[in-house]
Scaffold this motif. Structure first.
Motif, PDB file in Angstrom:
ATOM      1  N   ARG A  48      47.132 -27.030  -1.391  1.00 36.10           N
ATOM      2  CA  ARG A  48      48.580 -27.136  -1.538  1.00 36.10           C
ATOM      3  C   ARG A  48      49.057 -28.550  -1.210  1.00 36.10           C
ATOM      4  O   ARG A  48      49.960 -29.080  -1.863  1.00 36.10           O
ATOM      5  CB  ARG A  48      49.279 -26.114  -0.637  1.00 36.10           C
ATOM      6  CG  ARG A  48      49.072 -24.668  -1.075  1.00 36.10           C
ATOM      7  CD  ARG A  48      49.583 -23.701  -0.023  1.00 36.10           C
ATOM      8  NE  ARG A  48      49.429 -22.323  -0.468  1.00 36.10           N
ATOM      9  CZ  ARG A  48      50.320 -21.676  -1.208  1.00 36.10           C
ATOM     10  NH1 ARG A  48      51.414 -22.290  -1.586  1.00 36.10           N
ATOM     11  NH2 ARG A  48      50.113 -20.436  -1.568  1.00 36.10           N
ATOM     12  N   GLU A  49      48.452 -29.131  -0.189  1.00 34.53           N
ATOM     13  CA  GLU A  49      48.837 -30.482   0.205  1.00 34.53           C
ATOM     14  C   GLU A  49      48.541 -31.490  -0.907  1.00 34.53           C
ATOM     15  O   GLU A  49      49.342 -32.390  -1.189  1.00 34.53           O
ATOM     16  CB  GLU A  49      48.107 -30.891   1.494  1.00 34.53           C
ATOM     17  CG  GLU A  49      48.541 -30.155   2.747  1.00 34.53           C
ATOM     18  CD  GLU A  49      48.046 -28.703   2.788  1.00 34.53           C
ATOM     19  OE1 GLU A  49      47.044 -28.376   2.081  1.00 34.53           O
ATOM     20  OE2 GLU A  49      48.655 -27.896   3.518  1.00 34.53           O
ATOM     21  N   LEU A  79      51.158 -30.931  -3.704  1.00 28.86           N
ATOM     22  CA  LEU A  79      52.467 -31.462  -3.315  1.00 28.86           C
ATOM     23  C   LEU A  79      52.487 -32.982  -3.406  1.00 28.86           C
ATOM     24  O   LEU A  79      53.440 -33.581  -3.907  1.00 28.86           O
ATOM     25  CB  LEU A  79      52.820 -31.023  -1.889  1.00 28.86           C
ATOM     26  CG  LEU A  79      53.244 -29.558  -1.720  1.00 28.86           C
ATOM     27  CD1 LEU A  79      53.361 -29.204  -0.246  1.00 28.86           C
ATOM     28  CD2 LEU A  79      54.572 -29.289  -2.423  1.00 28.86           C
ATOM     29  N   THR A  90      58.501 -27.397  -0.489  1.00 26.12           N
ATOM     30  CA  THR A  90      57.637 -26.639   0.403  1.00 26.12           C
ATOM     31  C   THR A  90      56.551 -25.933  -0.401  1.00 26.12           C
ATOM     32  O   THR A  90      56.533 -25.982  -1.636  1.00 26.12           O
ATOM     33  CB  THR A  90      58.459 -25.580   1.163  1.00 26.12           C
ATOM     34  OG1 THR A  90      58.961 -24.623   0.216  1.00 26.12           O
ATOM     35  CG2 THR A  90      59.623 -26.211   1.909  1.00 26.12           C
ATOM     36  N   ASN A  91      55.651 -25.251   0.310  1.00 27.99           N
ATOM     37  CA  ASN A  91      54.607 -24.477  -0.369  1.00 27.99           C
ATOM     38  C   ASN A  91      55.195 -23.448  -1.314  1.00 27.99           C
ATOM     39  O   ASN A  91      54.604 -23.110  -2.340  1.00 27.99           O
ATOM     40  CB  ASN A  91      53.717 -23.781   0.662  1.00 27.99           C
ATOM     41  CG  ASN A  91      52.788 -24.749   1.373  1.00 27.99           C
ATOM     42  OD1 ASN A  91      52.531 -25.851   0.879  1.00 27.99           O
ATOM     43  ND2 ASN A  91      52.291 -24.350   2.519  1.00 27.99           N
ATOM     44  N   ASP A 103      54.344 -22.022  -5.354  1.00 27.10           N
ATOM     45  CA  ASP A 103      54.208 -20.617  -5.745  1.00 27.10           C
ATOM     46  C   ASP A 103      55.137 -20.263  -6.901  1.00 27.10           C
ATOM     47  O   ASP A 103      54.751 -19.550  -7.829  1.00 27.10           O
ATOM     48  CB  ASP A 103      54.511 -19.709  -4.549  1.00 27.10           C
ATOM     49  CG  ASP A 103      53.534 -19.914  -3.397  1.00 27.10           C
ATOM     50  OD1 ASP A 103      52.419 -20.397  -3.662  1.00 27.10           O
ATOM     51  OD2 ASP A 103      53.898 -19.605  -2.254  1.00 27.10           O
ATOM     52  N   GLY A 141      44.350 -22.957  -1.940  1.00 32.58           N
ATOM     53  CA  GLY A 141      45.194 -23.531  -2.989  1.00 32.58           C
ATOM     54  C   GLY A 141      44.949 -22.873  -4.323  1.00 32.58           C
ATOM     55  O   GLY A 141      44.789 -21.649  -4.405  1.00 32.58           O
TER      56      GLY A 141
END
Length: 230
Positions: free
Chosen positions: A182-183, A186, A197-198, A202, A224
């Motif tokens: 996820r990082e 992003l 945000t995460n 999604d 992820g």
């Protein structure tokens, strides 16, 4: 300093429009304004801005609906759209990303922070995210992902994706079976966007699956996502 980039500021509060317009003009941007969603669409068709800043709550037509309508028009597929709102409810942020927003800026406006964000958004480019050696037309599985037109094809089917949905798909498909955290996602797709945000990822993954199907993007629980290629 002169700048050929155009920004459309849309808000029914004249003091907000004046504040943002002043700071954008000082940075050299060409600034256009509107006071509601209907007027925004009319002005956008006349000037074809590079970025549109939309308030969420406005009379006649709100920012969510205006964004949704413009995203359905081919000429605005690649235009950056940023929501400006005093509302902190989670659903309004999710609604914004559902209709194709690229970012979300909260009121009250802090001019220096706003300009830093706007400058960062306009510097974004898919080509900076993806490896330079990857072709502009990526053929993978049964998909053709065309970076020039921001379109995805599967046989005779054509899928029109919002800008961030496309960038997300292209990023994952550029390295099939690689798990992107996820990082990493992003940083690659929403770099310098402090409000993302995460949950944003999604929402975009869900919209992507709704459009092209469930089988391409796999969730790796707790880590992820990856583009699944057998």
């Amino acid at each position: 300093m002169a700048n050929n980039q155009k920004i459309l500021v849309v808000d029914d509060e004249s003091d907000i429009v004046e504040l943002i317009s002043y700071n954008l003009t000082k940075e050299g941007y060409q600034v256009y304004t509107a006071s509601n969603g209907k007027e925004a669409i009319k002005v956008a068709k006349e000037v074809f801005p590079d970025l549109i800043i939309l308030d969420v709550m406005m009379p006649e037509m709100d920012g969510i609906e205006a964004c949704r309508l413009m995203r359905s028009m081919p000429e605005f597929k690649q235009v950056f759209m940023v929501f400006l709102t005093a509302r902190s409810e989670e659903y309004s942020e999710i609604a914004g990303f559902h209709v194709g927003a690229d970012d979300y800026i909260a009121k009250p406006i802090k001019p220096r922070a706003l300009m830093s964000r706007i400058n960062a958004i306009l510097r974004r480019n898919t080509t900076e995210v993806i490896d330079d050696q990857v072709s502009d037309k990526l053929e993978i599985a049964d998909l053709i992902i065309d970076r020039d037109s921001f379109l995805v094809y599967r046989g005779d089917e054509k899928f029109v994706l919002a800008k961030k949905e496309f960038e997300l798909l292209y990023l994952l498909a550029s390295k099939p079976n690689k798990v992107f955290t996820r990082e990493q996602i992003l940083k690659a797709i929403w770099e310098d966007s402090v409000v993302v945000t995460n949950r944003t990822i999604d929402v975009h993954i869900r919209k992507l699956r709704e459009k092209i199907g469930e089988s391409y993007v796999t969730t790796v629980k707790g880590v992820g996502y990856k583009f699944e290629l057998e």
